[in-house]
Design a protein around this motif. Structure first.
Motif, short mmCIF file in Angstrom:
data_model
loop_
_atom_site.label_atom_id
_atom_site.label_comp_id
_atom_site.label_asym_id
_atom_site.label_seq_id
_atom_site.Cartn_x
_atom_site.Cartn_y
_atom_site.Cartn_z
N THR A 211 12.55 -46.57 6.22
CA THR A 211 11.86 -46.58 7.52
C THR A 211 12.17 -45.31 8.31
OG1 THR A 211 11.92 -48.99 7.61
CG2 THR A 211 11.60 -47.83 9.69
N PHE A 212 13.44 -44.91 8.31
CA PHE A 212 13.85 -43.73 9.08
C PHE A 212 13.17 -42.46 8.57
CE2 PHE A 212 16.69 -40.08 9.70
CZ PHE A 212 16.85 -40.11 11.07
N TYR A 213 13.12 -42.30 7.23
CA TYR A 213 12.55 -41.08 6.66
C TYR A 213 11.05 -41.19 6.40
CZ TYR A 213 17.29 -39.29 5.97
OH TYR A 213 18.57 -38.84 6.17
N GLY A 214 10.49 -42.38 6.56
CA GLY A 214 9.06 -42.57 6.35
C GLY A 214 8.62 -42.43 4.91
N VAL A 215 9.44 -42.97 4.00
CA VAL A 215 9.14 -42.88 2.57
C VAL A 215 9.33 -44.26 1.94
CG1 VAL A 215 9.83 -40.45 2.40
CG2 VAL A 215 11.53 -42.26 1.99
N SER A 216 9.03 -44.33 0.63
CA SER A 216 9.19 -45.59 -0.09
C SER A 216 10.66 -45.79 -0.50
CB SER A 216 8.31 -45.60 -1.34
OG SER A 216 8.76 -44.60 -2.25
N ARG A 217 11.00 -47.03 -0.83
CA ARG A 217 12.36 -47.31 -1.27
C ARG A 217 12.70 -46.61 -2.59
NH1 ARG A 217 13.97 -53.54 -0.34
NH2 ARG A 217 15.94 -52.71 -1.11
N PRO A 218 11.77 -46.49 -3.57
CA PRO A 218 12.09 -45.74 -4.78
C PRO A 218 12.49 -44.29 -4.48
CG PRO A 218 10.19 -47.11 -5.19
CD PRO A 218 10.48 -47.22 -3.73
N THR A 219 11.87 -43.67 -3.47
CA THR A 219 12.24 -42.30 -3.10
C THR A 219 13.67 -42.27 -2.56
OG1 THR A 219 9.94 -41.73 -2.60
CG2 THR A 219 11.65 -40.33 -1.61
N ILE A 220 14.02 -43.28 -1.76
CA ILE A 220 15.38 -43.37 -1.23
C ILE A 220 16.37 -43.57 -2.38
CG2 ILE A 220 16.96 -44.79 0.14
CD1 ILE A 220 15.14 -42.99 1.80
N ARG A 221 15.99 -44.41 -3.36
CA ARG A 221 16.89 -44.64 -4.50
C ARG A 221 17.15 -43.35 -5.26
NH1 ARG A 221 13.42 -49.20 -5.70
NH2 ARG A 221 14.22 -51.05 -4.63
N GLN A 222 16.11 -42.52 -5.42
CA GLN A 222 16.29 -41.23 -6.10
C GLN A 222 17.26 -40.34 -5.33
OE1 GLN A 222 11.89 -40.31 -6.63
NE2 GLN A 222 12.72 -39.39 -8.50
N ALA A 223 17.10 -40.31 -4.02
CA ALA A 223 17.98 -39.48 -3.19
C ALA A 223 19.43 -39.95 -3.29
CB ALA A 223 17.51 -39.51 -1.73
N ILE A 224 19.62 -41.26 -3.20
CA ILE A 224 20.96 -41.82 -3.29
C ILE A 224 21.57 -41.55 -4.66
CG2 ILE A 224 22.26 -44.00 -3.35
CD1 ILE A 224 20.47 -44.97 -1.06
N GLN A 225 20.77 -41.69 -5.71
CA GLN A 225 21.28 -41.49 -7.06
C GLN A 225 21.77 -40.06 -7.26
OE1 GLN A 225 21.69 -44.08 -9.26
NE2 GLN A 225 22.98 -42.55 -10.27
N LEU A 226 21.09 -39.09 -6.65
CA LEU A 226 21.57 -37.71 -6.72
C LEU A 226 22.99 -37.59 -6.17
CD1 LEU A 226 18.61 -35.36 -5.61
CD2 LEU A 226 19.67 -35.52 -7.87
N LEU A 227 23.23 -38.22 -5.05
CA LEU A 227 24.55 -38.13 -4.42
C LEU A 227 25.58 -38.98 -5.14
CD1 LEU A 227 23.49 -38.15 -0.65
CD2 LEU A 227 24.01 -36.20 -2.13
N VAL A 228 25.15 -40.04 -5.79
CA VAL A 228 26.05 -40.80 -6.66
C VAL A 228 26.47 -39.94 -7.84
CG1 VAL A 228 26.24 -42.76 -8.24
CG2 VAL A 228 25.20 -43.08 -5.99
N ASN A 229 25.50 -39.27 -8.45
CA ASN A 229 25.79 -38.41 -9.60
C ASN A 229 26.74 -37.28 -9.25
OD1 ASN A 229 24.03 -40.01 -11.06
ND2 ASN A 229 22.33 -38.55 -10.99
N ASP A 230 26.63 -36.78 -8.02
CA ASP A 230 27.48 -35.66 -7.59
C ASP A 230 28.81 -36.12 -7.03
OD1 ASP A 230 25.60 -33.81 -8.37
OD2 ASP A 230 24.73 -33.54 -6.38
N GLY A 231 29.05 -37.44 -6.99
CA GLY A 231 30.35 -37.95 -6.58
C GLY A 231 30.52 -38.16 -5.09
N TYR A 232 29.44 -38.10 -4.32
CA TYR A 232 29.56 -38.29 -2.87
C TYR A 232 29.40 -39.75 -2.46
CZ TYR A 232 29.18 -33.22 -2.34
OH TYR A 232 29.40 -31.87 -2.41
N LEU A 233 28.63 -40.51 -3.24
CA LEU A 233 28.38 -41.92 -2.91
C LEU A 233 28.76 -42.80 -4.09
CD1 LEU A 233 24.85 -41.68 -1.20
CD2 LEU A 233 27.08 -41.93 -0.06
N ASP A 234 28.98 -44.06 -3.79
CA ASP A 234 29.33 -45.03 -4.82
C ASP A 234 28.64 -46.35 -4.48
OD1 ASP A 234 30.52 -46.16 -7.02
OD2 ASP A 234 32.43 -46.54 -6.03
N ARG A 235 27.89 -46.89 -5.43
CA ARG A 235 27.22 -48.17 -5.22
C ARG A 235 28.21 -49.30 -5.49
NH1 ARG A 235 21.56 -47.43 -5.15
NH2 ARG A 235 20.85 -45.50 -6.12
N ARG A 236 28.32 -50.24 -4.59
CA ARG A 236 29.23 -51.38 -4.74
C ARG A 236 28.42 -52.68 -4.68
NH1 ARG A 236 34.54 -49.74 -3.28
NH2 ARG A 236 34.74 -47.63 -4.13
N LYS A 237 28.61 -53.51 -5.70
CA LYS A 237 27.90 -54.78 -5.73
C LYS A 237 28.27 -55.63 -4.52
CE LYS A 237 27.22 -55.24 -10.73
NZ LYS A 237 27.52 -56.06 -11.93
#
Length: 239
Positions: A39-65
């Motif tokens: 909602t904030f960026y005005g895009v779809s959730r798949p686009t947000i998932r791609q952005a988050i995954q980039l930062l997960v891959n680079d070690g900045y974010l971590d997904r927690r169940k």
């Protein structure tokens, strides 16, 4: 040549990274949920998932169940497995602020293991230096070092919260020019866990180091316990 516009997900990843680096999203904090970011960026959730995954891959974010996505502390890539350098030099190379706390600095009768590593007669006197070392106020490693008293008897004149051991040894004509290192992985006991601010039984990198002078004499025996969650090690191998 026409400039290719940056994909939207990468623009969002860059914006999220800036917010992490400036402390808007601090270490261990949850970032907003995907639907909120979409909602904030005005895009779809798949686009947000791609952005988050980039930062997960680079070690900045971590997904927690069941919790969401948190900002994680990036690991410090240590070079000391193939470079002889002081801890302060390594941290400076990473743009981190080093600090050292001396836990113990005394003389004692060396046990059999220390005598063997330093090639000393049984019951020799050694300096024992225990240091807790930090990067940006985070405890990173605890190091216990033994130095033969007979070789550098004035070592106690130095304040190792402020000066480098390797530079001090060099100034006393006993520079470390070659090291042998052995790596193990161990679990943190209660004392070490408290010092390093980790849970008991967390995995630690456990290095044994013997430092040699130009004449091949052993001048240093150190055991270092590095936090497994904040450190990784580069190892170069050449044929």
């Amino acid at each position: 040549m026409t400039d290719i516009p940056m994909p939207k997900y990468r623009q969002i990843a860059d914006d999220l990274l800036k917010k992490i680096q400036t402390g808007i999203y601090p270490i261990n904090a949850l970032i907003p949920k995907e639907i909120e970011l979409a909602t904030f960026y005005g895009v779809s959730r798949p686009t947000i998932r791609q952005a988050i995954q980039l930062l997960v891959n680079d070690g900045y974010l971590d997904r927690r169940k069941k919790r969401g996505t948190i900002v994680r502390q990036r690991k410090i890539v240590q070079e000391f497995t193939h470079v002889i350098a002081s801890y302060d030099q390594e941290m400076d190379n990473h743009g981190l602020i080093p600090m050292t706390k001396v836990i113990m600095f005394t003389t004692e009768v060396a046990d059999n293991e220390v005598c063997e590593r330093l090639n000393l007669p049984i019951d020799s006197i050694v300096f024992k230096l225990v240091r807790l070392r930090y990067a940006n106020d985070q405890p990173i490693v605890i190091v216990t070092t033994y130095i033969p008293y007979s070789v550098v008897p004035h070592l106690s004149d130095y304040d190792f919260t402020a000066v480098s051991l390797y530079e001090t040894l060099a100034a006393n004509n006993t520079a470390v020019v070659r090291v042998q290192r052995r790596l193990e992985v161990i679990k943190a006991d209660e004392t070490v866990a408290n010092l390093l601010n980790v849970q008991q039984n967390e995995p630690l990198f456990y290095f044994h180091t013997i430092g040699h002078t130009q004449d091949s004499g052993a001048i240093e025996y150190s055991i270092a316990k590095y936090r497994g969650d904040l450190n990784s090690f580069n190892i170069d191998v050449s044929l």
